[in-house]
Design a protein around this motif. Structure first.
Motif, PDB file in Angstrom:
ATOM      1  N   ILE A 168       0.838  -1.208   0.000  1.00 32.60           N
ATOM      2  CA  ILE A 168       0.000   0.000   0.000  1.00 32.60           C
ATOM      3  C   ILE A 168       0.868   1.252   0.000  1.00 32.60           C
ATOM      4  O   ILE A 168       0.647   2.188  -0.783  1.00 32.60           O
ATOM      5  N   ASN A 172       0.810   3.833  -3.133  1.00 31.17           N
ATOM      6  CA  ASN A 172       0.278   5.174  -2.885  1.00 31.17           C
ATOM      7  C   ASN A 172       1.311   6.262  -3.181  1.00 31.17           C
ATOM      8  O   ASN A 172       0.950   7.367  -3.582  1.00 31.17           O
ATOM      9  N   ALA A 175       2.433   6.253  -7.406  1.00 32.02           N
ATOM     10  CA  ALA A 175       1.423   6.563  -8.432  1.00 32.02           C
ATOM     11  C   ALA A 175       1.585   7.969  -9.004  1.00 32.02           C
ATOM     12  O   ALA A 175       1.214   8.223 -10.153  1.00 32.02           O
ATOM     13  N   GLN A 176       2.142   8.884  -8.225  1.00 38.80           N
ATOM     14  CA  GLN A 176       2.272  10.272  -8.701  1.00 38.80           C
ATOM     15  C   GLN A 176       3.225  10.394  -9.878  1.00 38.80           C
ATOM     16  O   GLN A 176       3.240  11.425 -10.552  1.00 38.80           O
ATOM     17  N   ALA A 216      -6.493   7.415   9.544  1.00 39.54           N
ATOM     18  CA  ALA A 216      -7.473   7.858   8.540  1.00 39.54           C
ATOM     19  C   ALA A 216      -6.876   7.852   7.138  1.00 39.54           C
ATOM     20  O   ALA A 216      -7.609   7.753   6.144  1.00 39.54           O
ATOM     21  N   SER A 217      -5.565   7.995   7.066  1.00 38.80           N
ATOM     22  CA  SER A 217      -4.891   7.927   5.777  1.00 38.80           C
ATOM     23  C   SER A 217      -3.773   6.905   5.864  1.00 38.80           C
ATOM     24  O   SER A 217      -3.097   6.805   6.893  1.00 38.80           O
ATOM     25  N   ASP A 218      -3.583   6.169   4.789  1.00 40.83           N
ATOM     26  CA  ASP A 218      -2.423   5.287   4.716  1.00 40.83           C
ATOM     27  C   ASP A 218      -1.198   6.096   4.316  1.00 40.83           C
ATOM     28  O   ASP A 218      -1.300   7.221   3.807  1.00 40.83           O
ATOM     29  N   ALA A 220       2.115   7.073   2.117  1.00 37.26           N
ATOM     30  CA  ALA A 220       2.530   7.105   0.715  1.00 37.26           C
ATOM     31  C   ALA A 220       4.036   7.345   0.714  1.00 37.26           C
ATOM     32  O   ALA A 220       4.487   8.397   1.158  1.00 37.26           O
ATOM     33  N   VAL A 248       5.838  14.445  -3.868  1.00 39.15           N
ATOM     34  CA  VAL A 248       4.751  15.157  -3.203  1.00 39.15           C
ATOM     35  C   VAL A 248       4.199  14.260  -2.098  1.00 39.15           C
ATOM     36  O   VAL A 248       3.745  13.141  -2.363  1.00 39.15           O
ATOM     37  N   GLU A 249       4.269  14.752  -0.889  1.00 40.59           N
ATOM     38  CA  GLU A 249       3.868  13.960   0.278  1.00 40.59           C
ATOM     39  C   GLU A 249       2.354  13.747   0.342  1.00 40.59           C
ATOM     40  O   GLU A 249       1.576  14.597  -0.106  1.00 40.59           O
ATOM     41  N   GLY A 250       1.971  12.641   0.948  1.00 42.08           N
ATOM     42  CA  GLY A 250       0.565  12.408   1.269  1.00 42.08           C
ATOM     43  C   GLY A 250       0.213  13.108   2.574  1.00 42.08           C
ATOM     44  O   GLY A 250       1.040  13.806   3.162  1.00 42.08           O
ATOM     45  N   PRO A 251      -1.013  12.910   3.056  1.00 45.73           N
ATOM     46  CA  PRO A 251      -1.470  13.631   4.253  1.00 45.73           C
ATOM     47  C   PRO A 251      -0.660  13.329   5.507  1.00 45.73           C
ATOM     48  O   PRO A 251      -0.577  14.162   6.409  1.00 45.73           O
TER      49      PRO A 251
END
Lengths: 255, 211
Positions: A168, A172, A175-176, A216-218, A220, A248-251
């Motif tokens: 995961i 995640n 993909a960017q 709440a968020s996985d 990346a 670019v970072e995820g949450p």
């Protein structure tokens, strides 16, 4: 190259199990359909390690001691599919070994059904990536699970959780870098099922206590961070080259 | 669909899920103690998704969705449902339906986010969590964590649209069903890949639940 073949699981390379496997021509057609057109880079000719193991003796080799396994991000979407292919080879082989050890393990009958189905899904993911990449861009890996006692339920669940979450985190984050919309969709189709798997494994470990979804968020992860963890499952020396410098970072950050 | 449109659509779904859980948890004794941690977790995480989507919207000079008023009877699709005693199983069915909907709705917007890497990565990080949620609510109902074919299981008829088109066994040029001929076959092939829903499909599904 035998290490990704486990006793009772037909490899995509086994004649019959993959009789309709598209060859180079149709692969190019598909990659074109994925918007990759003529961007299939000629990858460096790779020599893939073939360890001392046999088909009946799965590898537990030392990570990073084999031949180089290079993924060149200059090849664009192909590189992300190759990274995905490595992940799916690890996952498919992991569950194949879990299933192969049922006879000697304390995994319950109902859990055996779950593990067998997850194995089948991972074989499906692997078949998709094998067929999509085709022989020229294939990245056959020699996987290893040192120290995992496949006969012990608790050890298997702990290892499965780590493998699923790594998939995961890798998808995640990677993909960017995809430019093809269809490649992005294909990866998205896979990663939510990995989320279902991780949740299921976690629920088997800790039923109904919230462990199924730790946040709440996985995460990346940038490919280089993911690679450091992926390496622990590979005898091959995993090398990522030409990785984009921007990420670019995820949450949750920290990728 | 612009990035803003996509974020707003997803925010409506998050509100739908969140409101279901908020009201279920608020109804004293409605959720059995054994399942309460599951729904507390779902409720808390959907609330975070709502605020995360608001952040993405406002930093793009968009306007977050005003929380809709929901009608969980779906204007008759779920007759008489009112978070009342004896309706807990219906509540869990709605949860399964809306979580599987969430997975497919996020997936359907990914391509709209492709040029906006932050929106894409944030959406992916929530999308895999929707997958976790869906698996858990399916499992506490005694179901598999994954979707087989286009089966809506025992859910009310409205949910058929949530599973429509899930029965894809060929991905790209690869016939996964054939590849898995001796390892689960077409069923496993459909379970292994979740499929997207379009904006129009999602809108049609959620409209009856907006009062």
């Amino acid at each position: 190259m035998t290490d990704d073949i486990t006793r009772d699981v037909p490899s995509p390379d086994t004649p019959g199990s993959f009789a309709e496997r598209p060859r180079a021509t149709s692969r190019r057609g598909f990659l074109r359909a994925l918007g990759l057109g003529g961007t299939i880079a000629a990858l460096p000719r790779l020599v893939v390690a073939c360890g001392s193991d046999s088909v009946t003796e799965p590898s537990n080799g030392i990570p990073g001691t084999g031949e180089p396994l290079l993924i060149d991000f200059a090849s664009g979407d192909v590189a992300i599919l190759q990274l995905a292919s490595v992940i799916e080879q690890i996952e498919a082989e992991f569950y194949a070994r879990v299933v192969a050890a049922f006879a000697t393990s304390n995994i319950t009958a109902s859990e055996q059904t779950v593990f067998t189905e997850i194995r089948d899904h991972e074989l499906g993911h692997r078949a998709f990536l094998d067929g999509t990449l085709g022989a020229d861009a294939a990245v056959p890996a020699t996987v290893t699970f040192r120290g995992v006692n496949f006969s012990d339920r608790a050890a298997v669940l702990t290892a499965a959780r780590a493998v699923e979450d790594l998939g995961i985190e890798t998808y995640n984050g990677a993909a960017q870098y995809l430019t093809g919309p269809d490649t992005l969709l294909a990866i998205a189709k896979i990663v939510s099922v990995e989320g279902r798997h991780s949740s299921t494994i976690r629920d088997l470990q800790e039923p109904k206590n919230g462990a199924f979804s730790p946040a709440a968020s996985d995460d990346a992860w940038r490919p280089t961070k993911a690679a450091a963890s992926i390496q622990s499952y590979l005898v091959d020396k995993l090398g990522l080259v030409n990785v984009p410098t921007t990420f670019v970072e995820g949450p949750k950050g920290g990728g | 669909m612009t990035v803003l449109d996509s974020l707003r659509l997803l925010q409506v779904i998050e509100y739908l899920q969140s409101d279901l859980y908020t009201r279920g948890l608020a109804a004293v004794g409605f959720i059995p103690t054994a399942d309460s941690e599951v729904f507390k977790t779902l409720s808390a995480q959907q609330a975070v998704h709502i605020s995360t989507l608001s952040l993405l919207l406002t930093t793009r000079l968009g306007t977050p969705v005003v929380k809709p008023t929901f009608d969980f009877t779906g204007k008759g699709a779920v007759p008489g449902f009112a978070f009342a005693a004896g309706q807990y199983e219906t509540f869990r069915m709605l949860s399964q339906a809306f979580e599987d909907l969430g997975v497919r709705a996020y997936k359907g917007q990914m391509q709209a986010f492709q040029a906006d890497k932050q929106a894409l990565t944030y959406a992916l990080a929530m999308h895999s969590v929707e997958g976790r949620h869906a698996a858990e609510v399916r499992r506490i109902r005694g179901r598999k964590g994954w979707i087989t074919g286009s089966s809506a299981d025992d859910l009310p008829a409205f949910a058929k649209a949530i599973y429509a088109g899930e029965d894809v066994a060929t991905q790209g040029s690869v016939n996964i069903g054939s590849a898995l001929a001796s390892n689960g076959g077409v069923d496993a092939a459909t379970q292994a890949f979740d499929e997207p829903l379009t904006t129009a499909q999602v809108t049609a599904i959620i409209t009856p639940f907006i009062a």
